[in-house]
Enzyme design. Structure first.
Site, PDB file in Angstrom:
ATOM      1  CE1 TYR A 155      -3.990  -2.093   0.255  1.00  0.00           C
ATOM      2  CE2 TYR A 155      -2.656  -3.366   1.787  1.00  0.00           C
ATOM      3  CZ  TYR A 155      -3.778  -3.248   0.981  1.00  0.00           C
ATOM      4  OH  TYR A 155      -4.669  -4.278   0.902  1.00  0.00           O
ATOM      5  CE1 TYR A 187      -7.439  -6.270   2.779  1.00  0.00           C
ATOM      6  CE2 TYR A 187      -6.881  -7.693   4.629  1.00  0.00           C
ATOM      7  CZ  TYR A 187      -6.558  -7.135   3.406  1.00  0.00           C
ATOM      8  OH  TYR A 187      -5.368  -7.457   2.802  1.00  0.00           O
ATOM      9  CG  ASP A 196     -11.149 -13.750   7.296  1.00  0.00           C
ATOM     10  OD1 ASP A 196     -10.200 -14.178   7.979  1.00  0.00           O
ATOM     11  OD2 ASP A 196     -11.015 -12.872   6.423  1.00  0.00           O
ATOM     12  CE  LYS A 200      -3.738 -10.421   9.715  1.00  0.00           C
ATOM     13  NZ  LYS A 200      -2.618  -9.869   8.939  1.00  0.00           N
TER      14      LYS A 200
END
Length: 439
Positions: free
Chosen positions: A20, A148, A249, A278
């Site tokens: 980003y 997201y 998620d 993660k």
């Protein structure tokens, strides 16, 4: 900083495309020379307390002896073998651990490379499941706004339609269905009207919807929003009513971050498909897992294809699985729940009073997550520099200044993070000025 470090950073800025980030106006990067516990040592000589757990993954801290030992032991045996036709003990042990820790109905484990791939796998599972039931028309997803789920194309297609910049990829991104995000916060009284939009979408389009995908309780990169458990419970009931799978998620929330081992536990529900990543390896290597129920797996396996159509090259990587096994063992041995509750208590005590500051819109804390929502967006390069000067590593985005520290952080180290957050919130020069209204 010496000449060698300057040369490295110059090359980095010219050639390395960071996430980003613009290549024409790149943000400055800070060169890390060492990491230990919760501290990063930068090339400029600064020591900074890491408030981000390297994007929420390094829950046991850096250079952890148990994780190091697990990796070293495995690399002396073999670092990788293909998972097609071969298997190995680290993957088997990991699957055993995940099945024991996750909701009871989730008994099948697909090991993938990253969080985004775990979501892709979950979406493919849902669509292939419906196809195998002779319901190929159920090939779209329902999700909620402000979500997201990753940066690959199927994952982007269920990310927030505004913040996800869908318009840039029109024609490539599948058009899915979006319900309004829940408005009742985690600690609010629940209003059944929060479920109205999800219910409306399912009433109108259930014959086209394979699954509802959402982040349970905590919407992460889409806004760091904490919503009411009753909303999640209602979604589970609606999915059952309208013959739609539920995909949870938990890439960001899994393994204790929200105060429960998995955020679904706040609502006491079980998804049909669960995505993990993660913190799975304690931040040592990229690895993800997509778990599903026996029912979903059997329907797919007895369908037209006869197999599930996915297979990454590095699926079930032994090094990553070894790190994950050690990380999950540490999670239990270190009493993750006590660690997270101590962090939550301190974050509430030190951050919640900041809501009275002029540039603060809201402050919210849940588990080992502390969020300050500013009135105006941050000026990234300025606020990043100021945080380093204050001896911490905190990377805000938009209007959100937040921390997700490693679980092993001490009270003193956590106070350093919250003191730095207070300091930047009192400095208006670190935030964009609101634009003057146009005539």
């Amino acid at each position: 900083m010496n000449k060698k470090h300057t040369t490295l950073l110059s090359f980095d800025q010219e050639h390395l495309w960071h996430p980003y980030t613009s290549m024409s106006k790149p943000l400055p990067s800070y060169l890390v020379e060492h990491a230990q516990g919760v501290t990063l040592t930068l090339a400029g000589g600064e020591y900074v307390v890491d408030g981000m757990s390297s994007w929420w993954s390094v829950v046991h801290g850096y250079n952890n002896p148990a994780l190091n030992l697990a990796m070293k032991a495995q690399i002396d045996t073999f670092s990788h073998v293909m998972f097609g036709g071969l298997t190995h003990k680290p993957a088997i042990n990991l699957a055993e651990k995940l099945i024991a820790l996750t909701p009871k109905k989730l008994t099948k484990v697909f090991l993938a490379d990253s969080g985004s791939v775990a979501v892709e796998v979950a979406i493919k599972m849902a669509i292939q499941y419906q196809h195998s039931r002779n319901k190929a028309h159920k090939n779209r997803l329902l999700t909620i706004k402000n979500g997201y789920h990753g940066d690959t194309f199927a994952a982007m297609s269920v990310g927030d339609p505004v913040n996800g910049m869908h318009q840039l990829f029109q024609g490539f991104i599948t058009e899915n269905y979006f319900a309004e995000a829940p408005q009742c916060g985690f600690y609010d009284d629940f209003d059944e009207q929060d479920l109205a939009s999800v219910k409306h979408q399912l009433e109108q389009h259930h014959d086209r919807i394979a699954a509802l995908i959402l982040e349970p309780i905590v919407q992460g990169a889409g806004g760091m929003r904490f919503y009411h458990p009753q909303f999640l419970k209602g979604c589970r009931a609606l999915c059952d009513q309208y013959d739609v799978l539920l995909i949870a998620d938990e890439i960001a929330t899994g393994f204790g971050r929200s105060g429960k081992l998995f955020a679904c536990e706040h609502a006491n529900i079980e998804p049909d498909i669960l995505c993990l990543g993660k913190a799975l390896t304690g931040g040592y290597l990229t690895l993800a897992a997509t778990l599903c129920s026996d029912h979903v797996a059997q329907v797919i396996s007895n369908g037209e294809a006869g197999v599930f159509m996915h297979g990454p090259t590095f699926m079930g990587n032994p090094l990553a699985c070894s790190a994950a096994n050690a990380s999950l063992t540490l999670l239990i041995e270190n009493d993750w729940h006590a660690q997270v509750m101590n962090i939550e208590q301190q974050l509430k005590a030190q951050l919640l009073p900041l809501v009275d500051l002029g540039n603060v819109e809201d402050v919210r804390v849940l588990g080992a997550i502390g969020v300050i929502e500013a009135v105006n967006p941050v000026i990234m390069d300025k606020i990043q520099k100021r945080f380093v000067e204050l001896g911490v590593w905190i990377r805000p985005f938009g209007k959100l200044v937040y921390v997700m520290p490693p679980y092993v952080i001490s009270k003193e180290e956590l106070t350093k993070l919250t003191d730095a957050m207070r300091a930047v919130m009192q400095d208006d020069s670190l935030f964009q000025c609101p634009k003057a209204p146009t005539k």
